[in-house]
Design a protein around this motif. Structure first.
Motif, PDB file in Angstrom:
ATOM      1  N   LEU A   1       2.485   1.717  -3.435  1.00 45.10           N
ATOM      2  CA  LEU A   1       1.539   2.224  -4.429  1.00 45.10           C
ATOM      3  C   LEU A   1       1.320   3.721  -4.245  1.00 45.10           C
ATOM      4  O   LEU A   1       1.248   4.472  -5.225  1.00 45.10           O
ATOM      5  N   ARG A   2       1.230   4.166  -3.003  1.00 43.83           N
ATOM      6  CA  ARG A   2       1.079   5.601  -2.752  1.00 43.83           C
ATOM      7  C   ARG A   2       2.310   6.370  -3.219  1.00 43.83           C
ATOM      8  O   ARG A   2       2.197   7.442  -3.807  1.00 43.83           O
ATOM      9  N   GLU A   3       3.494   5.818  -2.941  1.00 43.11           N
ATOM     10  CA  GLU A   3       4.727   6.530  -3.296  1.00 43.11           C
ATOM     11  C   GLU A   3       4.929   6.608  -4.796  1.00 43.11           C
ATOM     12  O   GLU A   3       5.374   7.637  -5.317  1.00 43.11           O
ATOM     13  N   THR A   4       4.616   5.525  -5.495  1.00 44.91           N
ATOM     14  CA  THR A   4       4.855   5.501  -6.934  1.00 44.91           C
ATOM     15  C   THR A   4       3.729   6.154  -7.732  1.00 44.91           C
ATOM     16  O   THR A   4       3.933   6.564  -8.875  1.00 44.91           O
ATOM     17  N   GLY A   5       2.545   6.226  -7.125  1.00 46.38           N
ATOM     18  CA  GLY A   5       1.411   6.774  -7.843  1.00 46.38           C
ATOM     19  C   GLY A   5       0.848   5.835  -8.894  1.00 46.38           C
ATOM     20  O   GLY A   5       0.001   6.230  -9.705  1.00 46.38           O
TER      21      GLY A   5
ATOM     22  N   GLU B   1      -1.405   2.982 -10.518  1.00 46.59           N
ATOM     23  CA  GLU B   1      -2.761   2.483 -10.307  1.00 46.59           C
ATOM     24  C   GLU B   1      -2.739   0.962 -10.335  1.00 46.59           C
ATOM     25  O   GLU B   1      -2.069   0.354 -11.166  1.00 46.59           O
TER      26      GLU B   1
ATOM     27  N   ASP C   1      -8.070  -4.755   6.653  1.00 46.01           N
ATOM     28  CA  ASP C   1      -7.015  -4.115   7.425  1.00 46.01           C
ATOM     29  C   ASP C   1      -7.296  -4.224   8.917  1.00 46.01           C
ATOM     30  O   ASP C   1      -6.393  -4.514   9.718  1.00 46.01           O
TER      31      ASP C   1
ATOM     32  N   GLU D   1     -11.573  -3.456   1.791  1.00 45.85           N
ATOM     33  CA  GLU D   1     -10.208  -3.072   2.136  1.00 45.85           C
ATOM     34  C   GLU D   1     -10.123  -2.613   3.589  1.00 45.85           C
ATOM     35  O   GLU D   1      -9.194  -3.001   4.323  1.00 45.85           O
TER      36      GLU D   1
ATOM     37  N   LYS E   1       8.998  -1.385   2.173  1.00 46.05           N
ATOM     38  CA  LYS E   1       8.377  -0.539   1.157  1.00 46.05           C
ATOM     39  C   LYS E   1       9.292  -0.409  -0.047  1.00 46.05           C
ATOM     40  O   LYS E   1       8.829  -0.429  -1.198  1.00 46.05           O
TER      41      LYS E   1
ATOM     42  N   GLU F   1       0.831  -1.210   0.000  1.00 47.62           N
ATOM     43  CA  GLU F   1       0.000   0.000   0.000  1.00 47.62           C
ATOM     44  C   GLU F   1       0.862   1.255   0.000  1.00 47.62           C
ATOM     45  O   GLU F   1       0.573   2.222  -0.725  1.00 47.62           O
ATOM     46  N   GLU F   2       1.911   1.253   0.818  1.00 50.83           N
ATOM     47  CA  GLU F   2       2.809   2.412   0.875  1.00 50.83           C
ATOM     48  C   GLU F   2       3.532   2.601  -0.461  1.00 50.83           C
ATOM     49  O   GLU F   2       3.723   3.734  -0.921  1.00 50.83           O
TER      50      GLU F   2
END
Length: 214
Positions: free
Chosen positions: A26-30, A32, A109, A105, A188, A23-24
């Motif tokens: 995906l957020r960092e790389t942007g 989809e 979690d 989701e 990550k 999840e981290e």
């Protein structure tokens, strides 16, 4: 868009760390991605449940997760003081109910964290109902779905698919666009590399297998 199949069990500590790292990343790389959860019950009923609390070899292997978990902000108990380890069929039945309500989701979690951070027995119906309420689900509707076995057959079929079709013997097993990827450090940074470059490799490193974690 990336297609990610995440084969998991809620009582596998490697799965929680891998999930949060993913999840981290995906957020960092942007990037989809569609992340699909695929269940693999490590101990399907009526097999004898595993005592992780008094397994010193298992505890020693869990130490690989201490630093990655801390870096990801996870306060994990390795292992939790829930002995023996819970069955997870009901938790997965609840996941399918939550997914139908658009809260899969969030629910997943909370289930992981209830076990590994709060040390709750996620095999117990009332514990799961509490998690459902925290996730924003209709608790009575959730309770009735589990009592009536609305999703029991689906969990059994999906677990069988993981074992017999995918031939998964340990979790987490992650498929990126249909190809199995290897997770070794559970960080990550590793997940960022996997997402950006792709990786085709057989499963290696530490994970939870159907006969134990190693």
């Amino acid at each position: 868009m990336l297609d990610i199949l995440f084969v998991t069990d809620f009582v596998c500590p490697y799965c929680l760390v891998a999930k949060v790292a993913l999840e981290e990343a995906l957020r960092e790389t942007g990037l989809e991605a569609q992340v699909r959860v695929q269940p693999l019950e490590l101990t399907p009923e009526p097999r004898e449940r595993v005592d992780t609390c008094h397994d010193e070899a298992r505890k020693k292997r869990y130490q690989i997760l201490v630093e990655p978990a801390r870096a990801l902000g996870l306060d994990m108990k390795l292992p939790p003081a829930v002995c023996p380890r819970p069955y997870t069929r009901l938790a997965f039945e609840g996941l399918y109910y939550a997914q139908e309500k658009g809260l899969g989701e969030r629910y997943a979690d909370l289930v992981y964290r209830a076990y590994f951070e709060k040390e709750l027995d996620i095999g117990e119906l009332e514990v799961l109902c509490g998690i459902a309420g925290e996730a924003g689900l209709d608790v009575e509707g959730y309770r009735q779905a589990l009592l009536q076995g609305t999703y029991t057959q689906k969990v059994k079929e999906e677990t069988a698919y993981s074992r017999d079709v995918l031939k998964v013997s340990g979790v987490p097993t992650v498929y990126l666009n249909g190809e199995s990827v290897s997770i070794e450090t559970y960080t990550k940074e590793e997940m960022v590399r996997i997402l950006q470059q792709g990786q085709e490799a057989s499963a290696s490193g530490f994970h939870c297998g159907v006969d134990g974690c190693g």
